[in-house]
Design a protein around this motif. Structure first.
Motif, PDB file in Angstrom:
ATOM      1  N   LYS A 154       0.814  -1.224   0.000  1.00 37.93           N
ATOM      2  CA  LYS A 154       0.000   0.000   0.000  1.00 37.93           C
ATOM      3  C   LYS A 154       0.843   1.269   0.000  1.00 37.93           C
ATOM      4  N   SER A 156       3.599   3.740  -1.905  1.00 41.93           N
ATOM      5  CA  SER A 156       4.202   4.073  -3.186  1.00 41.93           C
ATOM      6  C   SER A 156       5.716   3.924  -3.118  1.00 41.93           C
ATOM      7  N   ILE A 209     -11.958   1.847  -5.075  1.00 39.69           N
ATOM      8  CA  ILE A 209     -10.856   1.846  -6.037  1.00 39.69           C
ATOM      9  C   ILE A 209     -11.399   1.960  -7.455  1.00 39.69           C
ATOM     10  N   SER A 211     -10.036   3.604 -11.729  1.00 36.63           N
ATOM     11  CA  SER A 211      -8.887   4.026 -12.527  1.00 36.63           C
ATOM     12  C   SER A 211      -8.362   5.382 -12.058  1.00 36.63           C
ATOM     13  N   THR A 213      -8.405   6.532  -8.905  1.00 42.82           N
ATOM     14  CA  THR A 213      -7.698   6.451  -7.619  1.00 42.82           C
ATOM     15  C   THR A 213      -6.303   5.853  -7.774  1.00 42.82           C
ATOM     16  N   SER A 214      -6.036   5.182  -8.880  1.00 43.11           N
ATOM     17  CA  SER A 214      -4.712   4.581  -9.082  1.00 43.11           C
ATOM     18  C   SER A 214      -3.720   5.528  -9.757  1.00 43.11           C
ATOM     19  N   SER A 226      -0.540   7.547  -5.260  1.00 47.01           N
ATOM     20  CA  SER A 226      -1.940   7.585  -5.674  1.00 47.01           C
ATOM     21  C   SER A 226      -2.816   7.596  -4.430  1.00 47.01           C
ATOM     22  N   GLU A 228      -4.582   5.283  -3.553  1.00 51.30           N
ATOM     23  CA  GLU A 228      -4.584   3.925  -3.005  1.00 51.30           C
ATOM     24  C   GLU A 228      -3.367   3.667  -2.131  1.00 51.30           C
ATOM     25  N   ASN A 229      -2.506   4.660  -2.014  1.00 47.09           N
ATOM     26  CA  ASN A 229      -1.287   4.526  -1.230  1.00 47.09           C
ATOM     27  C   ASN A 229      -1.410   5.188   0.134  1.00 47.09           C
TER      28      ASN A 229
END
Length: 354
Positions: A154, A156, A209, A211, A213-214, A226, A228-229
């Motif tokens: 999780k 980056s 989640i 596209s 959020t990534s 991102s 998501e990190n």
């Protein structure tokens, strides 16, 4: 909030670490930072190497490995487990609870309490508090506390604030009723107004989640991550720890009527060496009494750092004699909590690799 417990004991502790080891220098090229500045960061925070899982390994995998080891080596009997607590911020699933998955994997008895606890940096203390409360029940004699976090996926790889710090690990702590007439003094506080100082923005119901959020975005300091990190507001966390932890420890010592020099070890959560040295100075105890060598050897594995620092610094002592230890965890939540208790001799205090 002050807490008080009687006649409970920690009787064993196992740490489970991934065998995969990454050195700071191996990842420096990922950071939008000069080599000289990166090495200065390494020295200031006490960074060196960390343990992270291989792709696809979950928190339950580490826990199952540890329980397998304890069962096979006669250090724990399946039928003796009355409660299984699983403390993590990286569960295998949204549902079912990971504690139930582990209970089912080993086909443990149905007359058992399984409970997942969503806590991070203070999760070991929160888990101990829950274990002590459960042991007040006549039908509960032995509680298994599992702390496990797999947060490296999780983080980056281009975030120099978090990536060099984060490690993965699990621990299994055995807590039982005691005939030693023990007294345990504790305190716990929470402040949700600072909840977003440490967070993973996407992945829950609030922000699923997608596209979007990534997408990797550069922050003002040149880190790329991102939604998501994991994102950590380092200055906020540092100020929180320096402001809140020393007075908490001083208050706890007063409540327990224990002089700070009577404590053999202050086994604290391990954010980084710099932060812990500053805490030691503010409390007014020798830095040797607050070990700060976990991040440089294994990384910051959230709530698991307290069992790791205990094993790494007092493995032999805690198996041979009684020690007075102040345990303390602080961070995500924001949550800060501490316990003063006599521990040992443990029947085991070991580390195995996954």
């Amino acid at each position: 909030m002050d807490l008080y417990f009687k006649d409970k004991d920690i009787t064993g502790m196992l740490v489970i670490l991934p065998s995969n080891e990454i050195y700071f220098e191996e990842e420096m090229e990922n950071y939008n930072f000069s080599t000289a500045k990166s090495l200065k960061l390494k020295a200031a925070l006490g960074l060196n190497k960390r343990r992270v899982v291989e792709e696809g390994v979950c928190a339950s995998d580490l826990a199952i490995k540890g329980l397998d080891y304890l069962f096979l080596n006669g250090k724990l009997k399946r039928e003796d487990i009355d409660a299984l607590l699983f403390v993590t911020q990286s569960p295998d699933y949204i549902m079912p609870p990971t504690s139930n998955v582990i209970q089912g994997h080993f086909n443990l008895k149905q007359d058992i309490i399984c409970l997942d606890i969503n806590q991070g940096c203070a999760g070991f203390i929160v888990g101990l508090n829950q274990a002590f409360m459960l042991l007040d029940q006549p039908s509960i004699s032995k509680v298994i506390l599992i702390n496990a976090d797999v947060l490296s996926p999780k983080v980056s790889k281009r975030d120099r604030n978090s990536n060099p710090l984060i490690g993965d690990a699990a621990s299994i702590t055995i807590i039982e009723k005691s005939s030693n007439k023990t007294e345990i003094f504790g305190t716990i506080k929470m402040d949700g107004t600072g909840a977003f100082s440490l967070q993973i923005p996407a992945g829950g119901a609030k922000l699923p989640i997608s596209s979007e959020t990534s997408e990797m975005v550069e922050d003002v300091s040149g880190n790329f991550r991102s939604k998501e990190n994991l994102v950590m507001k380092g200055d906020d966390v540092f100020n929180f720890v320096q402001t809140e932890v020393p007075p908490m420890i001083e208050s706890l010592l007063n409540t327990a009527k224990v002089d700070k020099e009577e404590v053999d070890y202050y086994m604290f959560h391990q954010p980084n060496k710099f932060m812990l040295n500053k805490v030691a100075d503010k409390i007014g105890v020798n830095r040797d009494k607050i070990p700060s060598n976990v991040v440089e050897n294994f990384g910051n594995s959230s709530g698991v750092t307290i069992p790791i620092v205990t094993w790494f610094n007092a493995e032999h002592e805690v198996k041979q004699k009684r020690l007075k230890i102040c345990f303390s965890g602080f961070g995500v939540g924001l949550t800060w909590a501490s316990l003063i208790m006599d521990v040992g001799p443990f029947s085991f205090c070991e580390m195995i690799e996954y």
